[in-house]
Design an enzyme around this catalytic site. Sequence first.
Site, PDB file in Angstrom:
ATOM      1  N   GLY A  99       0.840  -1.196   0.000  1.00  0.00           N
ATOM      2  CA  GLY A  99       0.000   0.000   0.000  1.00  0.00           C
ATOM      3  C   GLY A  99       0.870   1.239   0.000  1.00  0.00           C
ATOM      4  O   GLY A  99       2.098   1.157   0.072  1.00  0.00           O
ATOM      5  N   GLY A 101       0.805   5.378   1.556  1.00  0.00           N
ATOM      6  CA  GLY A 101       0.139   6.416   2.340  1.00  0.00           C
ATOM      7  C   GLY A 101       0.735   7.773   2.045  1.00  0.00           C
ATOM      8  O   GLY A 101       1.512   7.934   1.095  1.00  0.00           O
ATOM      9  N   GLY A 104       4.695   7.604   2.110  1.00  0.00           N
ATOM     10  CA  GLY A 104       5.514   6.665   1.361  1.00  0.00           C
ATOM     11  C   GLY A 104       4.856   5.314   1.179  1.00  0.00           C
ATOM     12  O   GLY A 104       3.670   5.138   1.473  1.00  0.00           O
ATOM     13  N   ASP A 222      -4.772   9.909  15.034  1.00  0.00           N
ATOM     14  CA  ASP A 222      -4.957   9.627  13.610  1.00  0.00           C
ATOM     15  C   ASP A 222      -5.775   8.352  13.423  1.00  0.00           C
ATOM     16  O   ASP A 222      -5.437   7.504  12.598  1.00  0.00           O
ATOM     17  CB  ASP A 222      -3.593   9.519  12.916  1.00  0.00           C
ATOM     18  CG  ASP A 222      -3.689   9.798  11.416  1.00  0.00           C
ATOM     19  OD1 ASP A 222      -4.716  10.364  10.972  1.00  0.00           O
ATOM     20  OD2 ASP A 222      -2.742   9.453  10.687  1.00  0.00           O
TER      21      ASP A 222
END
Length: 421
Positions: A99, A101, A104, A222
């Site tokens: 994946g 984000g 990075g 977060d």
Amino acid sequence: MKEYSSKPWRPFTANCCSVDDQPVFGNFRRCRPSRSSEFSKDVASLPSFRKLSVSNLSRSSSTRINEDLAQSFGQDLFDFQLSELRAITQNFSINYLLGEGGFGTVHKGYIDDNLRQGLKAQAVAVKLLDIQGLQGHREWLAEVIFLGQLRHPNLVKLIGYCCEDEERLLVYEFMPRGSLENHLFKRISVSLPWGTRLKIAIGAAKGLAFLHGAENPVIYRDFKTSNVLLDSDFTAKLSDFGLAKMGPEGSNTHVTTRVMGTYGYAAPEYVSTGHLTTKSDVYSFGVVLLELLTGRRCVEKSRPKTEQNLVDWTKPYLSSSRRLGYIMDPRLAGQYSVKGVKEMAHLALRCISLQPKDRPRMPFIVETLESLQHYKDMAVSCGQWPISPKSSRNGVPVKVRAENRGGFYRKSSPVTPTRKT
Ligand SMILES: Nc1ncnc2c1ncn2[C@@H]1O[C@H](COP(=O)(O)OP(=O)(O)OP(=O)(O)O)[C@@H](O)[C@H]1O
Ligand SMILES: [Mg+2]
């Protein structure tokens, strides 16, 4: 909350470590329970840490940072060389990409028995941070410092790190089922059943309850679906501690900080004042509950205006058992406990209260969610709710649209997004 929250930890004492050049935590004594032996199963004890400062370390050379971290974490974290991480990820091959984000890419890697003494053969996830300026480095460092000390079944395990010249990497345990975001919103995957959604919500809630359960709590800052990672059995684990912050100390009611986080998840009072408390995380948790119920992202610009903000759109439905069926994720196809979703919706509504004091605490949330696991009534079998609304435009029943025009919604607060949604 049965397992953790009633057992206070020893606080991190803010005296040396900072992000945003504000105290975050210092005195790197491991956060330990003051009385519980059960608790210590989850928080492994470490010898006293050397004092580290993110602000000082931010300006240090990579050699100095490595020395400080190695002294502080000893055997608990491995300090990898870039060449080792290149080797285990086939030079960060695109084929190993898990994946990407805001900071990075994340690649899968395989560690064998021979890489390091004391490190067992296993799959890992290697995050390659694209650090531009100090903020990326600080987030990397905050993550090493927080996750290096915190151990809990609902937090992803940090195995090690790499700091070489300008390169900053993190090595985590590999989470075979990826992120909750991928399962909820990427149409390639099979829809998550209701029981699994509930299990994930409980696991994530336990992770937050653990962080908040310290005498001096850790605020995660977060919480969102892409940061909830899933083990093979769908155990949820929180990842990404780059924005985590120590809670207020002494008589302070909040921490004041730069507004950072992800648009749509950040609590309105935090966005407007920069005042951060554990209740900011509770708000974000409420948003994720809404995403689990509806299968919609917290912000969807492609929707009609009244449906773009999930909190604003769902609010009128959450308190009414009669209307709730209209906003449920159609991918569930009615296969959920009606009682369960009603109670989860009610809980979500409390979590997204405008006043932080009206939001429940995480231990209460864990208890409430756990109690929903016993409900066996299914919407489809009892025919209580229609799967889709009959008299609706864009999925919103006409009656509720009228209420919207009456100014039912608050306007969403402006936020300076620092990371992508
Ligand atoms: N330990 C892990 N095991 C398996 N997959 C992972 C792991 N860590 C991250 N991933 C995958 O990599 C993706 C990117 O993660 P990353 O934390 O870099 O970004 P993000 O959470 O999507 O966005 P942001 O930068 O805003 O946090 C995740 O969504 C997940 O799919
Ligand atoms: Mg993330």
